[in-house]
Scaffold this active site. Structure first.
Site, PDB file in Angstrom:
ATOM      1  N   PHE A   1      -1.283   6.853   6.787  1.00  0.00           N
ATOM      2  CA  PHE A   1      -2.040   7.327   7.953  1.00  0.00           C
ATOM      3  C   PHE A   1      -2.869   6.164   8.687  1.00  0.00           C
ATOM      4  CE2 PHE A   1      -5.151   6.982   4.415  1.00  0.00           C
ATOM      5  CZ  PHE A   1      -6.248   6.538   5.114  1.00  0.00           C
TER       6      PHE A   1
ATOM      7  N   LYS B   1       9.545   9.708   8.020  1.00  0.00           N
ATOM      8  CA  LYS B   1       8.501  10.569   7.435  1.00  0.00           C
ATOM      9  C   LYS B   1       7.118   9.884   7.581  1.00  0.00           C
ATOM     10  CE  LYS B   1       5.954  11.789   4.527  1.00  0.00           C
ATOM     11  NZ  LYS B   1       4.510  12.248   4.596  1.00  0.00           N
TER      12      LYS B   1
ATOM     13  N   GLU C   1       1.205  13.065   7.076  1.00  0.00           N
ATOM     14  CA  GLU C   1       1.056  14.340   7.730  1.00  0.00           C
ATOM     15  C   GLU C   1      -0.523  14.344   8.165  1.00  0.00           C
ATOM     16  OE1 GLU C   1      -0.228  14.228   3.260  1.00  0.00           O
ATOM     17  OE2 GLU C   1       1.232  13.408   4.388  1.00  0.00           O
TER      18      GLU C   1
ATOM     19  N   SER D   1      -0.208   3.288  -0.714  1.00  0.00           N
ATOM     20  CA  SER D   1      -0.861   2.697  -2.114  1.00  0.00           C
ATOM     21  C   SER D   1      -0.065   1.989  -2.876  1.00  0.00           C
ATOM     22  CB  SER D   1      -1.659   3.886  -2.503  1.00  0.00           C
ATOM     23  OG  SER D   1      -0.867   4.812  -3.039  1.00  0.00           O
TER      24      SER D   1
ATOM     25  N   CYS E   1      -4.828  -2.213   4.848  1.00  0.00           N
ATOM     26  CA  CYS E   1      -4.578  -3.046   3.425  1.00  0.00           C
ATOM     27  C   CYS E   1      -4.680  -4.365   3.794  1.00  0.00           C
ATOM     28  CB  CYS E   1      -3.056  -2.741   3.311  1.00  0.00           C
ATOM     29  SG  CYS E   1      -1.884  -3.417   4.321  1.00  0.00           S
TER      30      CYS E   1
ATOM     31  N   GLU F   1      -8.830  -0.506  -5.288  1.00  0.00           N
ATOM     32  CA  GLU F   1      -8.730  -0.538  -3.861  1.00  0.00           C
ATOM     33  C   GLU F   1      -9.685   0.641  -3.149  1.00  0.00           C
ATOM     34  OE1 GLU F   1      -5.493  -0.884  -0.246  1.00  0.00           O
ATOM     35  OE2 GLU F   1      -4.842   0.454  -2.055  1.00  0.00           O
TER      36      GLU F   1
END
Length: 497
Positions: A149, A173, A176, A226, A281, A382
Site C-alpha cells: 500500500f 495484484k 487492496e 513485510s 521500508c 518494524e
C-alpha cells in the site's frame, strides 16, 4: 459508491466473487470506494489471458516494445498530477510526496525504454574451428507482481514495465487499500498501445495472492511488503516451482559521527523518519548517535519535529499526511507507550494528535524516543510509522556492531565529514543499500534495489540489471557451419582444437 474493478484483457472487469473491501480516504476516515476481490477462478482467467497474450508478445520485436514504452512514458508524464491525486486520496501522503513517487517509478519505465541495449547478449567467435558461441536472454512467460500500500504507483512500476519490456506478460495484484493508482497505470498502458492481455490487474486479498502462487502458468513472482509475508511468498512460490524475488521489511539505522554537521543530520533525520508518515521500508527508524553528539542532536531533531505541519495530503501546507488505516495508526501509537514502559525517554509524543476539521482522519503526530534500549519493542520491531528511535553508542565500533546485529539489512546511512570513516562503513556494514550523508539511499533505476538478511528472500534484487536477469532466462547457443570444402563423417566427440 464507486467500485474499483479488475483489469483483464485490456478492459475493466467487474468482480463476480461477491466479496468487496473498503477503500478509505485516510484524511477523513470515510469509506469513499470499494474494491472487488478476485476469486481463484478470476485469477486463473487473468493468468490464462496473459498466457494467450504471451504467444505473440514474447516474439514481438524490441523496436515495437520500446515504441510502446516511449509512448507510455509520455502519457505518464502528462498524467502525473492525476496519478498523484489518486495516491493522496487513498494513501494519504502529501501531493508533493506522491509526485515524487510517480517520478521514481517513471525511472524504471525509462530503463525499460532502453531494453534493446540491455538484451544485446554476447558472442564469442572461433572458440573452436569454425565454432561460435552466443549467449542470449529470453522472456519467461507469465509473471506476477504483488505490491504494498505504501507506494501504490511506484512499486508496480518497479516491476511490470521491465517485465513486459523483456517480453513477458504480467498479472499485478496491488494492495487492496489503495488500488486506483495501479488501475490508472494499466489504462494508460493500454492507451499507449500495449496489446490486450499483456498487463492485467486482479484486485483482492490472500485468496488472489495464494492463487497466483499456486497457478502453474505463473513462472515468476515479485513481491514487496513485510518480512513475514515476504518469507511466506518465497516458501510457497518455491514450493510451486516459481522463481521468486520477495523484498521484506526493515529497521534502517542512521549513524551520526561526532564530526558530522548536526544541523544537516537533524534535517535529514526528520525527512527520512517522518516523510510519508514513516510508511516506507527505507525510512530511517533508528538514529545511532556516537560519542557526545546525542544530547545536541536529539535537541535539534526535537525542535524540528515539533514544528512539522501535519494535515490532509491535498493541503499544500501539509508536510505529513495521515496513516493508511485507523488500525495501523493505533498500532503505531502503541509503540510509543510501550517504549516509555520499557525504558525509553519520550522526547516528543505524537499520540493523540488531532487535525481540526479532520477529527475522524487517521492522523498521528510524530514521536521521538531517546535512549531506547535495544530490548524495547520500539527498537526490535518494524513500526512503519512516524516514530524515530535514538540509541547511543560510545564509539564507531560499538555502533557498527549494533547495526550489524539487526536481523534486517535493507538500508543504512552514515553522516560524517571523514572520508576514511565513510569508506570503512560502506565496506563493513551489513546492508544492501548504503548512504553516505544520504539518509534514504534508494538507487536510481539503472542500479538495483534490495536488502540483505531478513529484508530479502530470493537471490536477485528488484529493477536494474538484477531485475532484467530476474525477468529473463539465459540461453547459450553453440554453432558450427561446415565449410563447403569439408567432407566426410567424423563420429568422434568434439574437442577444443
Amino acid at each position: 459508491m464507486k467500485t474499483i474493478t479488475h483489469w483483464i484483457c485490456g478492459k475493466p472487469v467487474e468482480s463476480a466473487s461477491g466479496r468487496f473491501g473498503p477503500v478509505y480516504n485516510p484524511a477523513t476516515g470515510a469509506q469513499e470506494k470499494q474494491v472487488g476481490f478476485a476469486s481463484a477462478d478470476e485469477v486463473d482467467t487473468a493468468v490464462a489471458t496473459a498466457k494467450a497474450a504471451f504467444e505473440s508478445w514474447g516474439s514481438t520485436s524490441l523496436a515495437k516494445r520500446t515504441a510502446i514504452l516511449f509512448k507510455y512514458r509520455e502519457l505518464l508524464d502528462a498524467h502525473r498530477d492525476e496519478i498523484a491525486e489518486l495516491i493522496t486520496a487513498e494513501h494519504g501522503k502529501v501531493h508533493s510526496d506522491a509526485l515524487g513517487e510517480v517520478a521514481r517509478g517513471m525511472e524504471i519505465v525509462e530503463l525499460a525504454c532502453g531494453i534493446s541495449e540491455k538484451l544485446k547478449g554476447e558472442l564469442s567467435t572461433q572458440v573452436s574451428t569454425r565454432v561460435d558461441v552466443a549467449s542470449i536472454r529470453q522472456p519467461l512467460g507469465v509473471v506476477a507482481g504483488i505490491t504494498p500500500f505504501n507506494f501504490p504507483a511506484m512499486v508496480p512500476m518497479w516491476m511490470f514495465p521491465l517485465a513486459i519490456a523483456c517480453g513477458n506478460t504480467f498479472v499485478l495484484k496491488p494492495s487492496e487499500k489503495d488500488p486506483s493508482a495501479s488501475f490508472r497505470l494499466a489504462e494508460l498502458a493500454s492507451e499507449a498501445g500495449l496489446p490486450d492481455g499483456v498487463l492485467n490487474i486482479v484486485q483482492g486479498d490472500k485468496v488472489a495472492v495464494d492463487r497466483l502462487l499456486e497457478n502453474p502458468d505463473v513462472v515468476a513472482v515479485s513481491f514487496v511488503g513485510s518480512t513475514p509475508i515476504a518469507k511466506y511468498i518465497q516458501l510457497k512460490g518455491v514450493e510451486h516451482d516459481k522463481r521468486v524475488q520477495a523484498l521484506g521489511g526493515a529497521k534502517n539505522h542512521m549513524l551520526v559521527l561526532p564530526d558530522a554537521d548536526l544541523d544537516f543530520a537533524a534535517d535529514q533525520a526528520i525527512n527520512a523518519a517522518y516523510g510519508s508518515a514513516g510508511e516506507r521500508c527505507m525510512a530511517v527508524s533508528v538514529v545511532v548517535a556516537v560519542g557526545d553528539t546525542g544530547d545536541e542532536l536529539v535537541g535539534k531533531i526535537a525542535e524540528r519535529a515539533k514544528g512539522l505541519k501535519i494535515g490532509p495530503g491535498h493541503d499544500p501546507a501539509s508536510e505529513m499526511g495521515p496513516l493508511i488505516t485507523r488500525e495501523h495508526r493505533d498500532k503505531v501509537a502503541s509503540y510509543v507507550a510501550s517504549a516509555a514502559a520499557q525504558g525509553a525517554e519520550v522526547v516528543v509524543d505524537g499520540t493523540g494528535y488531532v487535525v481540526a476539521g479532520h477529527e475522524d482522519g487517521f492522523f498521528l503526530g510524530v514521536s521521538l524516543l531517546d535512549k531506547v534500549p535495544v530490548t524495547a519493542d520500539a527498537y526490535r520491531d518494524e513500526i512503519f510509522g512516524p516514530v524515530l528511535c535514538v540509541v547511543r553508542a560510545d564509539t564507531y565500533d560499538d555502533a557498527i556492531e549494533l547495526i550489524n546485529s539487526s536481523r534486517w539489512g535493507n538500508g543504512t546511512a552514515i553522516f560524517t565529514r571523514d572520508g576514511g570513516a565513510a569508506r570503512r562503513f560502506q565496506l563493513e556494514v551489513q546492508a544492501g543499500m548504503v548512504g553516505i550523508n544520504v539518509p534514504i539511499p534508494v538507487p536510481v533505476g539503472y542500479h538495483s534495489f534490495g536488502g540483505w538478511k531478513d529484508s530479502l528472500f530470493g537471490d536477485l534484487h528488484i529493477y536494474g540489471n538484477d531485475g532484467i536477469a530476474f525477468y529473463t532466462q539465459g540461453k547459450v547457443i553453440t554453432t558450427r557451419w561446415p565449410d563447403p570444402a569439408d567432407g566426410g563423417i567424423n563420429l568422434g566427440f568434439p574437442s577444443h582444437s
